[in-house]
Design a protein around this motif. Structure first.
Motif, PDB file in Angstrom:
ATOM      1  N   HIS A 232       1.987   6.659  -0.008  1.00  0.00           N
ATOM      2  CA  HIS A 232       0.841   5.852  -0.444  1.00  0.00           C
ATOM      3  C   HIS A 232       0.578   5.998  -1.948  1.00  0.00           C
ATOM      4  CE1 HIS A 232      -0.906   9.820   0.319  1.00  0.00           C
ATOM      5  NE2 HIS A 232      -1.773   9.487  -0.612  1.00  0.00           N
ATOM      6  N   LEU A 233       1.189   6.998  -2.573  1.00  0.00           N
ATOM      7  CA  LEU A 233       0.988   7.195  -4.018  1.00  0.00           C
ATOM      8  C   LEU A 233       1.785   6.181  -4.844  1.00  0.00           C
ATOM      9  CD1 LEU A 233       1.214  11.097  -4.241  1.00  0.00           C
ATOM     10  CD2 LEU A 233      -0.835   9.664  -4.195  1.00  0.00           C
ATOM     11  N   TYR A 234       2.748   5.511  -4.205  1.00  0.00           N
ATOM     12  CA  TYR A 234       3.630   4.609  -4.963  1.00  0.00           C
ATOM     13  C   TYR A 234       3.729   3.228  -4.322  1.00  0.00           C
ATOM     14  CZ  TYR A 234       4.972   9.175  -6.731  1.00  0.00           C
ATOM     15  OH  TYR A 234       4.944  10.431  -7.259  1.00  0.00           O
ATOM     16  N   PRO A 235       2.626   2.466  -4.288  1.00  0.00           N
ATOM     17  CA  PRO A 235       2.715   1.134  -3.693  1.00  0.00           C
ATOM     18  C   PRO A 235       3.738   0.282  -4.446  1.00  0.00           C
ATOM     19  CG  PRO A 235       0.535   1.517  -4.679  1.00  0.00           C
ATOM     20  CD  PRO A 235       1.286   2.788  -4.799  1.00  0.00           C
TER      21      PRO A 235
ATOM     22  N   ILE B 153       9.476  14.283  -5.628  1.00  0.00           N
ATOM     23  CA  ILE B 153       8.742  13.366  -4.747  1.00  0.00           C
ATOM     24  C   ILE B 153       7.663  14.170  -4.009  1.00  0.00           C
ATOM     25  CG2 ILE B 153       8.925  11.755  -2.784  1.00  0.00           C
ATOM     26  CD1 ILE B 153      10.709  10.782  -5.036  1.00  0.00           C
ATOM     27  N   PRO B 154       6.394  13.755  -4.136  1.00  0.00           N
ATOM     28  CA  PRO B 154       5.341  14.527  -3.450  1.00  0.00           C
ATOM     29  C   PRO B 154       5.484  14.453  -1.927  1.00  0.00           C
ATOM     30  CG  PRO B 154       4.408  12.942  -5.005  1.00  0.00           C
ATOM     31  CD  PRO B 154       5.856  12.613  -4.868  1.00  0.00           C
ATOM     32  N   MET B 155       5.470  15.628  -1.300  1.00  0.00           N
ATOM     33  CA  MET B 155       5.586  15.696   0.163  1.00  0.00           C
ATOM     34  C   MET B 155       4.545  16.689   0.684  1.00  0.00           C
ATOM     35  SD  MET B 155       9.680  15.788   0.902  1.00  0.00           S
ATOM     36  CE  MET B 155      10.219  16.959  -0.309  1.00  0.00           C
ATOM     37  N   LYS B 156       4.129  16.475   1.920  1.00  0.00           N
ATOM     38  CA  LYS B 156       3.175  17.411   2.541  1.00  0.00           C
ATOM     39  C   LYS B 156       3.824  18.770   2.738  1.00  0.00           C
ATOM     40  CE  LYS B 156       0.963  14.103   5.514  1.00  0.00           C
ATOM     41  NZ  LYS B 156       0.933  13.761   6.926  1.00  0.00           N
ATOM     42  N   GLY B 157       5.132  18.774   2.888  1.00  0.00           N
ATOM     43  CA  GLY B 157       5.863  20.023   3.108  1.00  0.00           C
ATOM     44  C   GLY B 157       7.340  19.699   3.237  1.00  0.00           C
ATOM     45  N   LEU B 158       8.134  20.728   3.463  1.00  0.00           N
ATOM     46  CA  LEU B 158       9.575  20.514   3.599  1.00  0.00           C
ATOM     47  C   LEU B 158       9.905  20.109   5.037  1.00  0.00           C
ATOM     48  CD1 LEU B 158      10.835  23.634   1.621  1.00  0.00           C
ATOM     49  CD2 LEU B 158      10.645  21.287   0.784  1.00  0.00           C
TER      50      LEU B 158
ATOM     51  N   ASP C  76       0.795  -1.225   0.000  1.00  0.00           N
ATOM     52  CA  ASP C  76       0.000   0.000   0.000  1.00  0.00           C
ATOM     53  C   ASP C  76       0.830   1.279   0.000  1.00  0.00           C
ATOM     54  OD1 ASP C  76       1.058  -0.414   2.431  1.00  0.00           O
ATOM     55  OD2 ASP C  76      -0.785  -0.098   3.585  1.00  0.00           O
ATOM     56  N   SER C  77       2.144   1.157  -0.064  1.00  0.00           N
ATOM     57  CA  SER C  77       2.952   2.389  -0.046  1.00  0.00           C
ATOM     58  C   SER C  77       4.371   2.119  -0.545  1.00  0.00           C
ATOM     59  CB  SER C  77       3.019   2.954   1.379  1.00  0.00           C
ATOM     60  OG  SER C  77       3.727   2.058   2.197  1.00  0.00           O
TER      61      SER C  77
END
Ligand code: CDP
Length: 246
Positions: free
Chosen positions: A114-117, A151-156, A69-70
């Motif tokens: 979770h975007l890259y299982p 790489i997608p991140m919520k923030g730095l 799942d991730s």
């Protein structure tokens, strides 16, 4: 290695390297420095020199290690043999394994795995020159390499240490403070002030610990400004190229 200084802070409130107690060492960084990595960053912080490279997300082999799942994040902190005064024996050590583990955990709450299982994101942090605070320098560089890799991140994530010398808290320890001080508390945090790493060596009171967090927040805020600026510069330049090509 020098002997313990008699005093770390002089009568003017200045430290051995001339900084105030709440001042971080000069930092500079550049992203996209390695052509074969998906993302990279070279960072200098005081006399620390760190190179970070990110590969992925890519399919993880062997497949039995995949998470359904991730994505899995792997983080390798390594000190080059020539990075310190006494040569470092090549290969993992207890220290580098511990730093790699806590640094990976500093990123897990922010990377949108979770975007890259089934995938893996490899982060390599190579310390080329060490002068106290290499784990935090490596985290700052790794964050930039992750962002550079898209790489997608919520923030730095930014990282900095607070320590204690001469009975006072000081931000971003230099080498004598790190070697001979009474406490060393490296921390990493997100832009929302969520702490993703905290370690502590030495003794501070609960009140000092609270103050240390506030000092660190301010240090991380300054570092994050530089991180944002570095990203903006790169992506503004890319925009310029696209416009001039039309
Ligand atoms: O580097 P950091 O402060 O994150 O970790 P540390 O374990 O507190 O190490 C403090 C400093 O000691 C490092 O930055 C290096 O300058 C030095 N060191 C060393 O000379 N030899 C080692 N094997 C490990 C660290």
């Amino acid at each position: 290695m020098s002997d313990k200084p008699e005093k770390f802070i002089d009568e003017n409130g200045l430290r051995l390297d001339g900084r105030r107690v709440d001042e971080i060492r000069p930092m500079k960084m550049e992203i996209g420095v390695l052509s074969r990595a998906d993302g990279s960053c070279y960072l200098e912080w005081g006399k620390n020199k760190v190179l970070a490279a990110v590969y992925g997300p890519r399919e993880l082999h062997p497949r039995r290690l995949q998470k359904a799942d991730s994505a899995l994040i792997r983080y390798r902190y390594n000190m080059a043999a020539f990075s310190v005064e006494d040569r470092i024996r090549p290969g993992p050590s207890r220290r580098s394994i511990e730093i790699s583990k806590v640094s990976r955990e500093a990123f897990e709450p922010v990377v949108l795995t979770h975007l890259y299982p089934g995938a893996v994101i490899d982060v390599f942090a190579e310390v080329l020159q060490a002068d106290a605070g290499t784990r935090t320098a490596a985290i700052n560089a790794a964050c930039m390499a992750l962002a550079d890799a898209g790489i997608p991140m919520k923030g730095l994530v930014s990282a900095c240490a607070v320590g204690k010398v001469d009975g006072q808290l000081v931000l971003d320890l230099n080498k004598p403070e790190d070697n001979y001080g009474d406490a060393d508390i490296p921390m990493a945090m997100t832009s929302d002030g969520e702490i993703t790493l905290v370690q502590m060596d030495g003794d501070v009171t609960p009140e000092e610990f609270k103050q240390a967090i506030e000092m660190c927040k301010e240090g991380c805020r300054q570092i994050m400004e530089l991180q944002k600026e570095t990203l903006k510069n790169k992506f503004t330049k890319l925009e310029d190229v696209e416009i001039s090509d039309d």
